[in-house]
Design an enzyme around this catalytic site. Structure first.
Site, PDB file in Angstrom:
ATOM      1  N   ASP A  96      -3.651 -17.923   0.964  1.00 17.47           N
ATOM      2  CA  ASP A  96      -4.870 -18.489   0.145  1.00 17.47           C
ATOM      3  C   ASP A  96      -5.377 -19.639   1.211  1.00 17.47           C
ATOM      4  O   ASP A  96      -6.541 -19.776   1.436  1.00 17.47           O
ATOM      5  CB  ASP A  96      -4.662 -19.064  -1.190  1.00 17.47           C
ATOM      6  N   TYR A 100       1.007  -1.129   0.200  1.00 17.08           N
ATOM      7  CA  TYR A 100       0.123  -0.103   0.187  1.00 17.08           C
ATOM      8  C   TYR A 100       0.857   1.129  -0.045  1.00 17.08           C
ATOM      9  O   TYR A 100       0.393   2.335  -0.321  1.00 17.08           O
ATOM     10  CB  TYR A 100      -1.071  -0.156   1.203  1.00 17.08           C
ATOM     11  N   LYS A 138       3.055 -15.302   1.485  1.00 20.24           N
ATOM     12  CA  LYS A 138       2.721 -15.963   0.266  1.00 20.24           C
ATOM     13  C   LYS A 138       4.420 -16.320  -0.062  1.00 20.24           C
ATOM     14  O   LYS A 138       4.627 -16.230  -1.214  1.00 20.24           O
ATOM     15  CB  LYS A 138       1.939 -15.050  -0.675  1.00 20.24           C
ATOM     16  N   ASP A 147     -11.238  -8.292   7.522  1.00 23.60           N
ATOM     17  CA  ASP A 147     -12.785  -7.905   7.159  1.00 23.60           C
ATOM     18  C   ASP A 147     -13.515  -9.307   7.075  1.00 23.60           C
ATOM     19  O   ASP A 147     -14.601  -9.342   7.545  1.00 23.60           O
ATOM     20  CB  ASP A 147     -12.884  -7.281   5.815  1.00 23.60           C
ATOM     21  N   ASP A 163      -5.595  -6.648   5.606  1.00 20.40           N
ATOM     22  CA  ASP A 163      -6.775  -5.874   5.163  1.00 20.40           C
ATOM     23  C   ASP A 163      -7.840  -6.737   5.026  1.00 20.40           C
ATOM     24  O   ASP A 163      -9.014  -6.602   5.437  1.00 20.40           O
ATOM     25  CB  ASP A 163      -6.570  -4.960   4.082  1.00 20.40           C
TER      26      ASP A 163
END
Ligand code: NAD
Length: 360
Positions: free
Chosen positions: A224, A141, A192, A252, A248
């Protein structure tokens, strides 16, 4: 010396829910000797209306001096047409940046009394109690270079950069380890590493930091698989630590396991242990000013503040117990209402929590 709390109600339901959280803090101060003082300042759209900026310098200065910050929410339809540089959300991002809040703590906790609120089977989620620790100031980000460029053939190409320094990974994993020591002593680091070199390094640093915490069981999971496990068997997790972007998305997802946005608190910490505490939901303009918003996420944010910034874990326990007692008594705001329960408004819920605190 008394600890200073800066109260930033913000916009929309922020005003109503923070008022209830302040009642709870005042009760702990007056009845149980919690040594605090509270100041209030402007942020978000209300700050813009009053001063022309969503983050007045005086608010930044007070925030830097405070031991902890309690924030309601910012935003609202009336400010949506403003230039992006002065929108209410800028106030929140500015505070995170000014204070260097690099660690975002998001518990996903489902009180058994509310198991029906989840879209998942109650047996999968009832009693869920996990903490996601998300890196908040680095990663893709913020990484440079970034942008959209034109290739030689005229086609556009968008690009962002996933970057982490060892020191950034070290400090966030340390936060997760310290939290795990106060909980179930298990940390799952999500990366990852099979595809992204930056997260291969993340894993190496996590292992290095983990070796300093022999009591904590450290595991690793690809993102994943982590997203799959969160919906398949979320109760396997204690503390999860991950990058900005993965966090992020996963936080959620974890929040929605509980099905009740009005119940979930959060914390953002810097290296000094200073923290900003806020519900995960927004300013809910659709219900603002109606005395129907659920104040419990904000009240539970106060419990996090007591635990992580003010070193008052017994006071935090008191709040969490008061919430349980009140739910056990059948009181529900509209968002968590179910058959046979008693529906109450924002103020009534706040008063019930204070009543339960006084009865302890
Ligand atoms: P929201 O979280 O404000 O609302 C989503 C839905 O959940 C709405 O139906 C709302 O009524 C309900 N809801 C939220 N909190 C509730 C509570 N405590 N009790 C009962 N119901 C509740 O998200 P949104 O509608 O996407 O955004 C509204 C505004 O909030 C926007 O301006 C957005 O930018 C801002 N926002 C701010 C923050 C923040 O301050 N941290 C976070 C998210 C959104």
């Amino acid at each position: 010396m008394s600890k200073n709390i800066l109260v930033l109600p913000g916009d929309g339901i922020g005003q109503e829910i923070v008022a209830e959280a302040v009642k709870v803090l005042a009760c702990l101060r007056d009845d149980y000797g919690l040594d605090i003082d509270m100041d209030e300042a402007l942020v978000g759209g209300t700050a813009y209306d009053a001063t022309g900026t969503p983050l007045p310098q005086v608010t930044v200065d007070m925030a830097k001096e405070a031991d902890a910050i309690l924030l309601g929410a910012v935003g609202g339809t009336q400010w949506e047409s403003l230039d992006i540089s002065v929108r209410p959300e800028r106030g929140l991002l500015g505070l995170r940046k000014e204070l260097g809040l690099f660690a975002n703590l998001r518990p996903a906790l489902l009180y058994p009394q509310l198991a029906d609120a989840s879209t998942l089977n109650p047996e999968v989620v009832s009693g869920l109690d996990m903490m996601i620790v998300r890196e908040l100031t680095g990663g893709i980000y913020f990484g440079e270079p970034r942008g959209v460029r034109e290739l030689e053939n005229g086609e556009k190409q968008g690009y962002n950069t996933l970057v982490y320094k060892e020191s950034e990974v070290d400090r966030i994993v340390r936060v997760a380890m310290d939290i795990a020591m106060k909980r179930g002593k298990r940390v799952c680091s999500v990366d990852k590493a099979n595809v992204l070199e930056a997260t291969e390094m993340w894993r190496e640093v996590a292992i290095r930091v983990g070796s300093e915490y022999p009591e904590v069981e450290l595991s690793h999971m690809y993102v994943d698989n982590a997203s799959m496990q969160l919906v398949r068997a979320p109760k396997q997790f204690d503390v999860m630590v991950t990058t900005n972007m993965f966090g992020d998305i996963l936080s959620d997802c974890a929040a929605m396991l509980t099905g009740s946005i009005g119940m979930l608190p959060s914390a953002s910490l810097n290296e000094k242990g200073q923290g900003m505490y806020e519900p995960i939901h927004g300013s809910a303009p659709d219900i603002a000013g109606q005395n129907v918003a659920n104040p419990l996420a904000t009240i539970l944010s106060v419990a996090m503040m007591l635990r992580y910034s003010l070193d008052e874990p017994e006071m935090a326990d008191r709040i969490e117990k008061a919430v349980e007692v009140t739910l056990d008594a059948g009181l529900r705001t509209a968002d968590i209402m179910s058959d046979g329960m008693k529906q109450v408004g924002t103020e009534e819920m706040g008063d019930a929590i204070v009543g339960a605190l006084r009865n302890q």
